[in-house]
Design an enzyme around this catalytic site. Structure first.
Site, mmCIF file in Angstrom:
data_model
loop_
_atom_site.group_PDB
_atom_site.id
_atom_site.type_symbol
_atom_site.label_atom_id
_atom_site.label_comp_id
_atom_site.label_asym_id
_atom_site.label_seq_id
_atom_site.Cartn_x
_atom_site.Cartn_y
_atom_site.Cartn_z
ATOM 1 C CB THR A 95 -0.916 -0.026 1.246
ATOM 2 O OG1 THR A 95 -1.643 -1.254 1.226
ATOM 3 C CG2 THR A 95 -1.868 1.143 1.257
ATOM 4 C CD GLU A 212 -6.276 -19.349 -3.876
ATOM 5 O OE1 GLU A 212 -5.562 -20.284 -3.435
ATOM 6 O OE2 GLU A 212 -6.789 -19.372 -5.005
ATOM 7 C CD GLU A 325 -4.576 -10.408 3.223
ATOM 8 O OE1 GLU A 325 -4.194 -9.858 4.266
ATOM 9 O OE2 GLU A 325 -3.813 -10.857 2.374
HETATM 10 C C1 FAD Z 1 -4.816 -2.099 10.067
HETATM 11 C C2 FAD Z 1 -4.350 -2.233 8.675
HETATM 12 C C3 FAD Z 1 -3.211 -2.952 8.377
HETATM 13 C C4 FAD Z 1 -2.744 -3.011 7.086
HETATM 14 N N1 FAD Z 1 -1.568 -3.687 6.822
HETATM 15 C C5 FAD Z 1 -1.051 -3.604 5.598
HETATM 16 C C6 FAD Z 1 0.245 -4.174 5.322
HETATM 17 O O1 FAD Z 1 0.868 -4.803 6.164
HETATM 18 N N2 FAD Z 1 0.771 -4.003 4.098
HETATM 19 C C7 FAD Z 1 0.103 -3.325 3.112
HETATM 20 O O2 FAD Z 1 0.642 -3.203 2.034
HETATM 21 N N3 FAD Z 1 -1.127 -2.800 3.324
HETATM 22 C C8 FAD Z 1 -1.705 -2.912 4.546
HETATM 23 N N4 FAD Z 1 -2.919 -2.353 4.783
HETATM 24 C C9 FAD Z 1 -3.596 -1.623 3.725
HETATM 25 C C10 FAD Z 1 -4.794 -2.370 3.171
HETATM 26 O O3 FAD Z 1 -4.382 -3.406 2.362
HETATM 27 C C11 FAD Z 1 -5.634 -1.319 2.444
HETATM 28 O O4 FAD Z 1 -6.242 -0.543 3.449
HETATM 29 C C12 FAD Z 1 -6.669 -1.925 1.547
HETATM 30 O O5 FAD Z 1 -6.045 -2.479 0.426
HETATM 31 C C13 FAD Z 1 -7.691 -0.883 1.076
HETATM 32 O O6 FAD Z 1 -7.065 0.212 0.548
HETATM 33 P P1 FAD Z 1 -7.428 1.687 1.059
HETATM 34 O O7 FAD Z 1 -7.501 1.619 2.542
HETATM 35 O O8 FAD Z 1 -6.451 2.618 0.457
HETATM 36 O O9 FAD Z 1 -8.873 1.965 0.543
HETATM 37 P P2 FAD Z 1 -9.279 2.526 -0.902
HETATM 38 O O10 FAD Z 1 -8.670 1.676 -1.954
HETATM 39 O O11 FAD Z 1 -9.013 3.975 -0.960
HETATM 40 O O12 FAD Z 1 -10.839 2.269 -0.878
HETATM 41 C C14 FAD Z 1 -11.754 3.108 -0.177
HETATM 42 C C15 FAD Z 1 -13.166 2.613 -0.451
HETATM 43 O O13 FAD Z 1 -13.422 2.612 -1.868
HETATM 44 C C16 FAD Z 1 -13.783 1.303 -2.290
HETATM 45 N N5 FAD Z 1 -13.201 1.014 -3.604
HETATM 46 C C17 FAD Z 1 -11.957 1.304 -4.022
HETATM 47 N N6 FAD Z 1 -11.787 0.854 -5.280
HETATM 48 C C18 FAD Z 1 -12.942 0.280 -5.660
HETATM 49 C C19 FAD Z 1 -13.398 -0.391 -6.831
HETATM 50 N N7 FAD Z 1 -12.608 -0.536 -7.896
HETATM 51 N N8 FAD Z 1 -14.658 -0.870 -6.857
HETATM 52 C C20 FAD Z 1 -15.480 -0.751 -5.788
HETATM 53 N N9 FAD Z 1 -15.103 -0.122 -4.642
HETATM 54 C C21 FAD Z 1 -13.854 0.380 -4.578
HETATM 55 C C22 FAD Z 1 -13.192 0.376 -1.248
HETATM 56 O O14 FAD Z 1 -13.912 -0.851 -1.194
HETATM 57 C C23 FAD Z 1 -13.377 1.159 0.021
HETATM 58 O O15 FAD Z 1 -14.676 1.011 0.486
HETATM 59 C C24 FAD Z 1 -3.453 -2.347 6.062
HETATM 60 C C25 FAD Z 1 -4.621 -1.665 6.357
HETATM 61 C C26 FAD Z 1 -5.086 -1.618 7.632
HETATM 62 C C27 FAD Z 1 -6.370 -0.877 7.914
#
Ligand code: FAD
Length: 523
Positions: A95, A212, A325
């Site tokens: 991310t 998965e 995830e």
């Molecule tokens: C506590 C925590 C730990 C984490 N640990 C890690 C880690 O170790 N390594 C890492 O790399 N990442 C990590 N993450 C990041 C996590 O993988 C991301 O939060 C996740 O992929 C969602 O991305 P975003 O939060 O940027 O949301 P966004 O992508 O900005 O999405 C925001 C909203 O828009 C919706 N949305 C976005 N795109 C679409 C689409 N194409 N169609 C429909 N709806 C959509 C989403 O469903 C969501 O509701 C962590 C996150 C958290 C909260």
């Protein structure tokens, strides 16, 4: 400790002693070599206590699995024993500030320079970012590649070299204690030997292949938290004589989420494709956990809101599983697309039949095809036409369905009850009425098969061939002995035109009662 957001060093040390950092690393590399089903159970138990601990192990495990499944031999030999011992403490760097769900939007770049790659970019929300030291990182190695993911590569980046700094820890609603950090890479030199698999352009697929297991893990976490919330809610019930009905929904939700999770884990262990199932388990279990945690607060009333109680923590911990995830919104889109695109690929409804014996799979497939072609188009007509319904059911005799539970020496297939249930499920997809008649017929044949006397058993070949139809009555029948006969009384509620034989239990006693259609209503 949780409220202080303090890293649980002591508990993490205990997990290391238990070997959990090598849970999925094969024994040949010093790990425990657990299967995914067992790992999921371990995760569930940890999360019943404290969900953040599972985050420490899981991000680490994801990094180790990328090396295990995609690393070169040299990478495996060097890194896997260190991962297993917990010396290398892993995490995932995907991310970025502007790239969450859309992983292909990452901007971190890795540029080849001699024997190194020089990495520049920012990674956000890295679990274990501060305490970990060995990360699987996705970076762009070919900015011109189209589609973009073909230009991405995965590296194992190890701390201890200039150019990598932990910018800050990120405070969160829940999932506290485990460190979530922002990492900055500024001309960070990563040896080319750490390019996973030694070939550029495969990083996106390498990362995605772990999803998965990652989703099964999140589902198991959710089941653990949901179970804990349910347990605490039940303990908080003020008057056990009048338990709140909400407990029923909570318990059913937790049970269903657990079954989905271990169903997906079992498929993973059998090396079956399970992206759909793992996604469904993650989606369902995380939503159940959130709902159960919220309901638990209602059940406990004001006590549940106190920060000295565990219930408010469960409620704060569950959103992570909805977002992490792959967000549930995106899960839904992917699952729905898969359900449409892959319809018919699986042998039965949504349930995997891959682990079934070949003969069972063939039987289920044959019934499925028959149901799709011959029964589904008639379903609405059959509902209102009992004669035609019975005639249609009788045609299933040719497929062996009606003798599914009848022993071969009586002309049946002698299948297990489980397999017969799969056949009924297939029929129910086409017509509930047909499935109901078949289920009644099979129950009756099972009851007759259990008889030792020859008179009842003589029916079995006829029933197996579909020359006669039987059903099992839900209501026991009263059997009154008279001079040289018996008088029966009771209500037959399951009658359908075309049923020739009714099998029932005796109301007082353990005998079975057989009633031929001709005699019904006569007394
Ligand atoms: C506590 C925590 C730990 C984490 N640990 C890690 C880690 O170790 N390594 C890492 O790399 N990442 C990590 N993450 C990041 C996590 O993988 C991301 O939060 C996740 O992929 C969602 O991305 P975003 O939060 O940027 O949301 P966004 O992508 O900005 O999405 C925001 C909203 O828009 C919706 N949305 C976005 N795109 C679409 C689409 N194409 N169609 C429909 N709806 C959509 C989403 O469903 C969501 O509701 C962590 C996150 C958290 C909260």
């Amino acid at each position: 400790m949780e409220h202080a957001d303090a890293y649980p060093h002591g508990l993490v040390g205990r997990m290391r002693e238990l070997g959990l950092f090598g849970a999925l690393v094969p024994a040949a590399y010093g790990g425990l070599g657990l299967d995914v089903s067992t790992y999921a159970r371990v995760v569930e138990e940890i999360c019943r206590g404290f969900m953040s601990l599972a985050g420490v192990v899981n991000s680490h495990t994801m990094a180790a699995l990328i090396v295990l499944h995609h690393g070169t031999d040299a990478q495996k030999q060097r890194l896997l024993p260190r991962f297993a011992r917990g010396e290398a403490r892993g995490g995932l760097c995907l991310t970025e500030p502007h790239a969450g769900s859309d992983v292909q939007a990452i901007r971190t770049v890795a540029r080849r320079e001699g024997d190194d790659y020089v990495i520049t970019g920012t990674k956000m929300f890295v679990t274990n970012g501060r305490e970990g030291n060995t990360f699987a990182l996705l970076a762009v190695t070919d900015p011109g590649a189209r589609p973009r993911h073909r230009g991405m590569s995965c590296f194992v980046v190890e701390k201890g070299v200039a150019g990598l700094s932990v910018v800050k820890s990120i405070g969160k609603l829940g999932y506290k204690g485990v460190d979530t950090a922002e990492l900055l890479f500024e001309d960070f030199h990563c040896p080319a030997a750490n390019l996973v698999g030694g070939v550029e352009g495969r990083g996106f697929a390498q990362i995605m292949s772990g999803l998965e297991t990652g989703r099964i893990n999140i589902a198991a976490r959710a089941v653990g938290v949901a179970q804990a919330a349910y347990d605490d809610a039940r303990a908080a019930v003020a008057d056990p004589a009048i338990p709140p009905p909400a407990l029923a929904d909570m318990a059913a939700g937790v049970g269903a989420a657990r079954l989905l999770t271990y169903w997906a884990a079992g498929m993973k262990d059998r090396r079956e494709r399970c992206d759909l199932e793992a996604g469904m388990a993650k989606l369902y279990a995380s939503e159940v956990a959130h709902a159960v945690a919220a309901t638990a607060l209602r059940v406990a009333g004001r006590r549940g809101l106190r920060t000295t109680e565990r219930l408010e923590r469960y409620y704060r911990d569950t959103p992570l599983m909805i977002i992490g995830e792959g967000t549930n919104e995106i899960q839904r889109t992917i699952i729905a697309r898969n359900l449409v695109d892959r319809y018919g690929e699986r042998l039965g409804a949504l349930t995997s039949r891959e682990a079934e014996m070949d003969a069972t799979r063939e039987m289920v497939l044959a019934v499925r095809l028959f149901a799709d072609k011959e029964i589904a188009p008639l379903a609405s007509e059959l509902d209102g036409d009992p004669e035609r319904l019975a005639a249609t059911v009788k045609t299933l005799g040719d497929l062996g369905v009606l003798g599914a539970l009848t022993p071969p020496d009586a002309g049946g297939l002698g299948l297990e009850l489980r397999t017969a249930a799969l056949l009924v499920e297939e029929l129910a997809r086409a017509s509930g009425a047909v499935a109901a008649v078949v289920a009644g017929h099979l129950a009756a044949t099972a009851a007759l098969t259990a008889q030792t006397r020859s008179a009842p058993r003589r029916w079995l070949p006829l029933l197996a061939r579909g020359e006669r139809l039987a059903t099992f009555l839900d209501e026991p029948i009263a059997l009154l002995a008279e001079a040289d006969a018996h008088r029966l009384s009771g209500r037959v509620t399951a009658t359908t035109a075309g049923i020739d034989l009714f099998v029932a239990a005796e109301r007082a006693g353990d005998r079975g009662v057989l009633i031929e259609r001709a005699t019904v209503g006569s007394g």
